[in-house]
Design a protein around this motif. Sequence first.
Motif, PDB file in Angstrom:
ATOM      1  N   GLN A 107      -9.152   2.212  -2.475  1.00 20.55           N
ATOM      2  CA  GLN A 107      -8.710   3.205  -1.506  1.00 20.55           C
ATOM      3  C   GLN A 107      -8.887   2.614  -0.116  1.00 20.55           C
ATOM      4  OE1 GLN A 107     -10.511   7.008  -2.146  1.00 20.55           O
ATOM      5  NE2 GLN A 107      -9.252   8.015  -0.603  1.00 20.55           N
ATOM      6  N   GLN A 108      -7.791   2.519   0.639  1.00 22.68           N
ATOM      7  CA  GLN A 108      -7.831   1.958   1.995  1.00 22.68           C
ATOM      8  C   GLN A 108      -8.367   2.968   2.990  1.00 22.68           C
ATOM      9  OE1 GLN A 108      -3.785   0.659   2.782  1.00 22.68           O
ATOM     10  NE2 GLN A 108      -4.540  -1.395   3.174  1.00 22.68           N
ATOM     11  N   SER A 109      -7.875   4.178   2.866  1.00 25.10           N
ATOM     12  CA  SER A 109      -8.299   5.259   3.745  1.00 25.10           C
ATOM     13  C   SER A 109      -8.279   6.534   2.919  1.00 25.10           C
ATOM     14  CB  SER A 109      -7.369   5.363   4.966  1.00 25.10           C
ATOM     15  OG  SER A 109      -6.048   5.623   4.554  1.00 25.10           O
ATOM     16  N   ARG A 110      -8.448   7.656   3.572  1.00 29.51           N
ATOM     17  CA  ARG A 110      -8.568   8.923   2.849  1.00 29.51           C
ATOM     18  C   ARG A 110      -7.483   9.131   1.804  1.00 29.51           C
ATOM     19  NH1 ARG A 110      -9.492  13.954   1.846  1.00 29.51           N
ATOM     20  NH2 ARG A 110      -8.662  15.800   2.787  1.00 29.51           N
ATOM     21  N   ASN A 111      -6.280   8.772   2.081  1.00 30.00           N
ATOM     22  CA  ASN A 111      -5.179   9.079   1.178  1.00 30.00           C
ATOM     23  C   ASN A 111      -4.256   7.886   0.951  1.00 30.00           C
ATOM     24  OD1 ASN A 111      -3.836  10.895  -0.490  1.00 30.00           O
ATOM     25  ND2 ASN A 111      -2.422  11.501   1.130  1.00 30.00           N
ATOM     26  N   ARG A 112      -4.744   6.676   1.179  1.00 27.81           N
ATOM     27  CA  ARG A 112      -3.903   5.477   1.062  1.00 27.81           C
ATOM     28  C   ARG A 112      -4.592   4.480   0.136  1.00 27.81           C
ATOM     29  NH1 ARG A 112       0.494   4.109   3.518  1.00 27.81           N
ATOM     30  NH2 ARG A 112       1.038   1.960   3.950  1.00 27.81           N
ATOM     31  N   TYR A 113      -3.815   3.875  -0.757  1.00 28.87           N
ATOM     32  CA  TYR A 113      -4.342   2.984  -1.779  1.00 28.87           C
ATOM     33  C   TYR A 113      -3.648   1.628  -1.710  1.00 28.87           C
ATOM     34  CZ  TYR A 113      -6.245   7.319  -3.481  1.00 28.87           C
ATOM     35  OH  TYR A 113      -6.937   8.495  -3.564  1.00 28.87           O
ATOM     36  N   ARG A 161      -3.219  14.662 -12.056  1.00 30.02           N
ATOM     37  CA  ARG A 161      -2.942  13.566 -12.998  1.00 30.02           C
ATOM     38  C   ARG A 161      -2.959  12.226 -12.263  1.00 30.02           C
ATOM     39  NH1 ARG A 161      -1.068  14.868 -18.121  1.00 30.02           N
ATOM     40  NH2 ARG A 161      -0.168  12.792 -18.271  1.00 30.02           N
ATOM     41  N   LEU A 162      -2.373  12.190 -11.070  1.00 22.01           N
ATOM     42  CA  LEU A 162      -2.370  10.958 -10.276  1.00 22.01           C
ATOM     43  C   LEU A 162      -3.798  10.518  -9.971  1.00 22.01           C
ATOM     44  CD1 LEU A 162      -0.953   8.747  -8.573  1.00 22.01           C
ATOM     45  CD2 LEU A 162      -1.114  10.344  -6.653  1.00 22.01           C
ATOM     46  N   TYR A 163      -4.623  11.441  -9.494  1.00 19.58           N
ATOM     47  CA  TYR A 163      -5.997  11.078  -9.134  1.00 19.58           C
ATOM     48  C   TYR A 163      -6.811  10.655 -10.355  1.00 19.58           C
ATOM     49  CZ  TYR A 163      -5.058  12.559  -4.407  1.00 19.58           C
ATOM     50  OH  TYR A 163      -4.532  12.662  -3.131  1.00 19.58           O
ATOM     51  N   HIS A 164      -6.528  11.242 -11.501  1.00 22.34           N
ATOM     52  CA  HIS A 164      -7.186  10.815 -12.743  1.00 22.34           C
ATOM     53  C   HIS A 164      -6.877   9.330 -13.003  1.00 22.34           C
ATOM     54  CE1 HIS A 164      -8.279  10.540 -16.977  1.00 22.34           C
ATOM     55  NE2 HIS A 164      -7.047  10.119 -17.211  1.00 22.34           N
ATOM     56  N   HIS A 165      -5.609   8.960 -12.892  1.00 18.68           N
ATOM     57  CA  HIS A 165      -5.205   7.568 -13.125  1.00 18.68           C
ATOM     58  C   HIS A 165      -5.758   6.639 -12.039  1.00 18.68           C
ATOM     59  CE1 HIS A 165      -2.834   8.572 -16.557  1.00 18.68           C
ATOM     60  NE2 HIS A 165      -1.984   9.324 -15.878  1.00 18.68           N
ATOM     61  N   PRO A 181       0.827  -1.204   0.000  1.00 21.55           N
ATOM     62  CA  PRO A 181       0.000   0.000   0.000  1.00 21.55           C
ATOM     63  C   PRO A 181       0.865   1.258   0.000  1.00 21.55           C
ATOM     64  CG  PRO A 181      -0.759  -1.563   1.636  1.00 21.55           C
ATOM     65  CD  PRO A 181       0.558  -2.068   1.135  1.00 21.55           C
ATOM     66  N   ALA A 182       0.305   2.338  -0.537  1.00 22.56           N
ATOM     67  CA  ALA A 182       1.055   3.597  -0.612  1.00 22.56           C
ATOM     68  C   ALA A 182       0.089   4.769  -0.541  1.00 22.56           C
ATOM     69  CB  ALA A 182       1.855   3.659  -1.911  1.00 22.56           C
ATOM     70  N   THR A 183       0.619   5.894  -0.091  1.00 26.78           N
ATOM     71  CA  THR A 183      -0.159   7.127  -0.070  1.00 26.78           C
ATOM     72  C   THR A 183      -0.096   7.763  -1.457  1.00 26.78           C
ATOM     73  OG1 THR A 183       1.718   8.499   0.546  1.00 26.78           O
ATOM     74  CG2 THR A 183       0.434   7.521   2.358  1.00 26.78           C
ATOM     75  N   ALA A 184      -0.968   8.736  -1.667  1.00 27.33           N
ATOM     76  CA  ALA A 184      -0.964   9.454  -2.941  1.00 27.33           C
ATOM     77  C   ALA A 184       0.378  10.131  -3.168  1.00 27.33           C
ATOM     78  CB  ALA A 184      -2.103  10.473  -2.972  1.00 27.33           C
TER      79      ALA A 184
END
Length: 162
Positions: A132-138, A116-120, A99-102
């Motif tokens: 999405q695991q949490s607000r800013n983690r995927y 661009r990141l959020y689009h992808h 897992p990683a943050t934005a």
Amino acid sequence: MNDRPTGNYEDRIADLERRVRLLEGSTGSDESPSADASIGTAGSIGYHGAVSLYGNVSWTIDYDAAATLRLDASSISGVLDALGNPARLAIVRTLLRGPATAAELQEATDLSSPGRLYHHLRTLSAAHIVEQQSRNRYHIPPAKVVPLLVLSLAAADVAEEL
């Protein structure tokens, strides 16, 4: 997470009926011919894997080859389209490690802006690849790890990179 067939219910039922006929030793000769007469004669396709990237994941699937050709084309092309972009593939490769943050994804993929990141990420989420695991983690759900690695390997094979 073993032997999880994908596809619509009709294909799953056809695959289960084929498997039951094989287990019972039936040739199906007492059945009337149908458009699916080739099921069971076309063979099977499958893959398996056991990986330890950010957890231990094992996966096995075996599916009727003829039924594979009837799987929903729009779902398949959606996944292939999502993975067909180099930036999105870089995001997936990063998340396959854990897992990683934005911010971590933006840095790892050299994307110029958060937009661009959020689009992808939206495209990958719509294709059921990234969650999405949490607000800013995927992350990539564990059940998708081996299939995504197999897709990457198969694409490299088709591209004659192996």
